[in-house]
Scaffold this motif. Sequence first.
Motif, PDB file in Angstrom:
ATOM      1  N   GLY A   1       7.262   0.047  -8.956  1.00 37.35           N
ATOM      2  CA  GLY A   1       7.231  -1.409  -8.825  1.00 37.35           C
ATOM      3  C   GLY A   1       8.573  -1.957  -8.401  1.00 37.35           C
ATOM      4  N   LEU A   2       9.641  -1.266  -8.800  1.00 40.95           N
ATOM      5  CA  LEU A   2      10.975  -1.711  -8.387  1.00 40.95           C
ATOM      6  C   LEU A   2      11.173  -1.502  -6.885  1.00 40.95           C
ATOM      7  CD1 LEU A   2      13.006  -0.434 -11.453  1.00 40.95           C
ATOM      8  CD2 LEU A   2      12.446  -2.794 -10.862  1.00 40.95           C
ATOM      9  N   VAL A   3      10.605  -0.419  -6.374  1.00 39.12           N
ATOM     10  CA  VAL A   3      10.663  -0.197  -4.917  1.00 39.12           C
ATOM     11  C   VAL A   3       9.992  -1.367  -4.201  1.00 39.12           C
ATOM     12  CG1 VAL A   3       9.917   1.305  -3.033  1.00 39.12           C
ATOM     13  CG2 VAL A   3      10.685   2.301  -5.201  1.00 39.12           C
ATOM     14  N   LEU A   4       8.883  -1.831  -4.780  1.00 41.28           N
ATOM     15  CA  LEU A   4       8.165  -2.958  -4.177  1.00 41.28           C
ATOM     16  C   LEU A   4       8.890  -4.263  -4.418  1.00 41.28           C
ATOM     17  CD1 LEU A   4       4.643  -1.757  -5.252  1.00 41.28           C
ATOM     18  CD2 LEU A   4       5.373  -2.072  -2.891  1.00 41.28           C
ATOM     19  N   GLY A   5       9.545  -4.375  -5.560  1.00 38.56           N
ATOM     20  CA  GLY A   5      10.226  -5.615  -5.893  1.00 38.56           C
ATOM     21  C   GLY A   5      11.514  -5.809  -5.121  1.00 38.56           C
ATOM     22  N   SER A   6      12.058  -4.709  -4.646  1.00 34.64           N
ATOM     23  CA  SER A   6      13.261  -4.814  -3.832  1.00 34.64           C
ATOM     24  C   SER A   6      12.823  -5.164  -2.415  1.00 34.64           C
ATOM     25  CB  SER A   6      14.009  -3.476  -3.870  1.00 34.64           C
ATOM     26  OG  SER A   6      14.601  -3.212  -2.637  1.00 34.64           O
ATOM     27  N   ALA A   7      13.191  -6.369  -1.981  1.00 38.04           N
ATOM     28  CA  ALA A   7      12.598  -6.909  -0.753  1.00 38.04           C
ATOM     29  C   ALA A   7      12.794  -5.998   0.455  1.00 38.04           C
ATOM     30  CB  ALA A   7      13.171  -8.292  -0.477  1.00 38.04           C
ATOM     31  N   GLY A   8      13.969  -5.398   0.548  1.00 35.75           N
ATOM     32  CA  GLY A   8      14.234  -4.552   1.713  1.00 35.75           C
ATOM     33  C   GLY A   8      13.265  -3.393   1.817  1.00 35.75           C
ATOM     34  N   THR A   9      13.099  -2.652   0.714  1.00 36.90           N
ATOM     35  CA  THR A   9      12.187  -1.512   0.754  1.00 36.90           C
ATOM     36  C   THR A   9      10.743  -1.979   0.844  1.00 36.90           C
ATOM     37  OG1 THR A   9      12.421  -1.459  -1.650  1.00 36.90           O
ATOM     38  CG2 THR A   9      13.651   0.188  -0.385  1.00 36.90           C
ATOM     39  N   ASP A  10      10.474  -3.175   0.326  1.00 37.23           N
ATOM     40  CA  ASP A  10       9.103  -3.664   0.368  1.00 37.23           C
ATOM     41  C   ASP A  10       8.621  -3.872   1.804  1.00 37.23           C
ATOM     42  OD1 ASP A  10       7.262  -6.493   0.254  1.00 37.23           O
ATOM     43  OD2 ASP A  10       6.720  -4.849  -1.097  1.00 37.23           O
ATOM     44  N   ILE A  11       9.552  -4.263   2.678  1.00 39.59           N
ATOM     45  CA  ILE A  11       9.164  -4.447   4.083  1.00 39.59           C
ATOM     46  C   ILE A  11       8.479  -3.198   4.611  1.00 39.59           C
ATOM     47  CG2 ILE A  11       9.978  -5.040   6.403  1.00 39.59           C
ATOM     48  CD1 ILE A  11      10.559  -7.247   4.515  1.00 39.59           C
ATOM     49  N   HIS A  12       8.975  -2.063   4.163  1.00 41.85           N
ATOM     50  CA  HIS A  12       8.438  -0.798   4.674  1.00 41.85           C
ATOM     51  C   HIS A  12       7.096  -0.454   4.031  1.00 41.85           C
ATOM     52  CE1 HIS A  12       8.503   3.180   6.421  1.00 41.85           C
ATOM     53  NE2 HIS A  12       8.393   3.738   5.232  1.00 41.85           N
ATOM     54  N   VAL A  13       6.956  -0.716   2.736  1.00 45.35           N
ATOM     55  CA  VAL A  13       5.769  -0.229   2.040  1.00 45.35           C
ATOM     56  C   VAL A  13       4.723  -1.303   1.753  1.00 45.35           C
ATOM     57  CG1 VAL A  13       6.836   1.774   0.984  1.00 45.35           C
ATOM     58  CG2 VAL A  13       6.997  -0.441  -0.166  1.00 45.35           C
ATOM     59  N   HIS A  14       5.021  -2.553   2.079  1.00 39.96           N
ATOM     60  CA  HIS A  14       4.037  -3.613   1.822  1.00 39.96           C
ATOM     61  C   HIS A  14       2.722  -3.314   2.540  1.00 39.96           C
ATOM     62  CE1 HIS A  14       2.349  -7.598   1.219  1.00 39.96           C
ATOM     63  NE2 HIS A  14       2.059  -7.627   2.507  1.00 39.96           N
ATOM     64  N   ASP A  15       1.603  -3.566   1.811  1.00 45.84           N
ATOM     65  CA  ASP A  15       0.268  -3.363   2.395  1.00 45.84           C
ATOM     66  C   ASP A  15       0.007  -1.924   2.827  1.00 45.84           C
ATOM     67  OD1 ASP A  15      -1.069  -6.372   4.013  1.00 45.84           O
ATOM     68  OD2 ASP A  15      -1.297  -5.504   2.021  1.00 45.84           O
ATOM     69  N   THR A  16       0.723  -0.984   2.234  1.00 45.47           N
ATOM     70  CA  THR A  16       0.424   0.428   2.479  1.00 45.47           C
ATOM     71  C   THR A  16      -0.182   1.044   1.228  1.00 45.47           C
ATOM     72  OG1 THR A  16       2.521   1.278   1.668  1.00 45.47           O
ATOM     73  CG2 THR A  16       2.437   0.621   3.989  1.00 45.47           C
ATOM     74  N   TYR A  17      -0.503   2.340   1.339  1.00 48.26           N
ATOM     75  CA  TYR A  17      -1.018   3.061   0.191  1.00 48.26           C
ATOM     76  C   TYR A  17      -0.015   3.138  -0.950  1.00 48.26           C
ATOM     77  CZ  TYR A  17      -5.563   4.794   1.778  1.00 48.26           C
ATOM     78  OH  TYR A  17      -6.886   4.904   2.146  1.00 48.26           O
ATOM     79  N   PHE A  18       1.243   2.865  -0.648  1.00 48.99           N
ATOM     80  CA  PHE A  18       2.251   2.879  -1.710  1.00 48.99           C
ATOM     81  C   PHE A  18       1.900   1.829  -2.758  1.00 48.99           C
ATOM     82  CE2 PHE A  18       6.450   4.373  -2.980  1.00 48.99           C
ATOM     83  CZ  PHE A  18       6.875   3.375  -3.850  1.00 48.99           C
TER      84      PHE A  18
END
Lengths: 199, 99, 539
Positions: free
Chosen positions: C369-386
Amino acid sequence: MSETHKDYDASKMGMWLFLFTEILLFGGLFLLYAAYRHRYAAAFHEAGRALDVVLGGANTVVLITSSLFVAMAITALQQGRKVRCQWFLALTILMALVFLVNKYFEWTAKFQHGVYPGSEHLAALPQGQALFYSLYFAMTGLHGIHVLLGASLLGVVMAFVARDKVRRDDYVLLENAGLYWHLVDLVWIYLFPLFYLIS
Amino acid sequence: MLHAHTNTGGHVLGNRFLVGVWAALMACTVLTVAVARVDLGFLNVVAAMAVATVKALLVILFFMHLRFENSLLRWMVFIAFVILGICIGFTFFDLAWRP
Amino acid sequence: MHGNGAADAGFWAPLGRGGLSSWIFSTDHKRIGLLYLALILAMFAAATTIGVVLRLKLMTPGNTLLGPQTYNALFTLHGVIMIFLVVIPSIPASFGNIIMPLQIGANDVSFPRLNLFSWWLYVFGAVLALVSIFTGSGAPDTGWTFYVPFSERTTTNVNVAVLAVFVLGFSSILTGLNFITTIHRLRAPGLTWNRLPLFVWSLYATAWIQVLATPILGITVLLIFAERVLHLGLFDPGRGGDPLLYQHLFWIYSHPAVYIMILPAMGVVSEIIPVFSRKPIFGYKMIAFSSLAIAFAGSLVWAHHMFTSGMSDLAVLVFSFLTFVVAIPSAIKVFNWLSTLYKGSISVEPPLLYTLGFVFMFSVGGLTGLVLGSAGTDIHVHDTYFVVAHFHYVIFGGTGLGLFAALHYWFPKVFGRGYDARRATWAFWLSFAGMNVLYMPMFVMGLQGMPRRYYDYLPQFAPLQLISTIGSWVLVAGLALMFGNLVAGAFHGRRAGANPWGAATLEWTLASPPPHHDFPQTPVVERGPYDFTGVSADE
């Protein structure tokens, strides 16, 4: 057989918690209003001219007075004056009906001018004005539903008072109905300036 | 008699007091309509909301009896409004800073 | 319950004329809790079946098994049923209802008839959801998030579906309202806030979210309905509307909703760990406070679901920062649970197994969830299987395992019988293994760019998709074994005493199952909920 020990404070707390849900329910619409007013200040100002301050102001007076009446109804019952209580409740409900009649005239006048959700007239207006009217119908509509619900609730309580189910020594239902009614008044206290005093 | 108590311990708001609250609400209504006729630019919204909030407080504290309730209930009401404020306020982190 | 005579049956014993109506019109919190449990598990079975079908379709690339429209409807249904009909009510409506009044020494909740009404609202909502599947143009295909503009325009049965959501939200609100009042007003003498079981603390915090956040969902779904039926155009860019406002409104509820889902499960964990380490919980006050902190902080972070939506950079920054803040109280809980286990006298029974499984799954889910909460990394994983992996780890691995832990912990109390611990252990390991084989590959696929909700995929994802599907079968086998074992126990298990685990909270002072009226006399509490001095297990 489940115990029916009456907990007055619990009833009151429960009612207030329910009122919070109503506040948040309307809150979502207030959020939309704030957002669109921020973006389309001029359009809102322009669109607001079409609303009648006199009718809106009259409705404000009507609702505030109705809140007075329901508070006096409670005082009357607390003093053991059952008939007086019923009169004040009847007056409150009368005020509610006056409000709804005013609303009816307001809305039908709008409809006749082609101002209703989804109309072509609205679609043709400058950006933002249609949003004002959509919010107007959504918020006063939802509010009107609550006026109807509140008035019905008060009618039920009035019947209970008549049958002594709500009495001087057990009137929490009346208090709670009163709280609901005041909430209806509260919402209008904010709706009035936001829609009628914007121009 | 402003505040009396019934024989069951319930707190009674006297009629004169209630009418006084009503009168204050009427005065505020007149005030807000009057202020709206003057062009104060952005301050118009501020004034309108301020008066509306005064009216709301009159209704909540007196008609709804919160002035005389226990502090638990008052805290609950406060928290509910804080949450509403956050919902609307935080949305403006987005809305007010769009390019 | 079955077979050993009415005297042992407790609240299961026939009331009045008995029969179905003595259950579905009962205002007894224990019966209502069980009514909820029955329906929730049925809905869980339905939505899990849909999940298995989805995984079957995704097993290999190409146009397999079912068409794209059906696929969209199926993942929408899976989400709507799981979230609104299973996970959100799961623990509060079932074990919250059955156990919480007992834990505070009360004989019911503050508003028993309102409680029954909540259950009937749930039933009505479930019926409406079913109707939306089988009438009109069929089940909605918008995803459970009902984003505009598609939800305004799709011809599928969105109207009925959002009405179902509205009704279910109302049910949730009333339960929360009931629990707040109950916990304030009906605690037994001596049961101060500092002696309250942590399960009750978690339900209290949850109830506040239910009361304050759910109405926003209410207005949001009403607005979808109004857009479709009345053409208000409030989110229509053509008329100046902003679709992002829909997303704000939606997530203002739906993010706190995930704390509705997880807090009660954390409460269950806080109950079980001390009992099975025979040690008082470490940092009781911090765990209680952290439940409130999560409830509050969780209402400040909703727009972390919108980092890529086009909202302002400032909002991205603020909400990302606050998302990191909300992780802190959750971490405090995990540290305190582990500290409780440390140097404890551990007995590895099924409730503890599921609890330990929770801690692992929730930690994985929480960290991702922290990977998703960190906006920079979220750009990469948003709306993916992650994202899909993340939320299944926290919701299924978290709340799901928490529910199963609660089932295995309070089973003897509710049903008056035990279950086969060995089979329960096998079932746990199968489910745990299945969950990880099912969801762990999704993290990898997400990082590699596999978008969520896609009907088909590129051949490079085929191996991991296949592994994931196999994981779903292992998981279902584990679940089947678990439920089969519990059902067998309910009918044929060994009779349970009042306190088979040696726990110190009040529900274990009553017979198993408890009598209709709970406590014959109001208990007076003189000890903390995890004070085991003088408390021992039956036998």
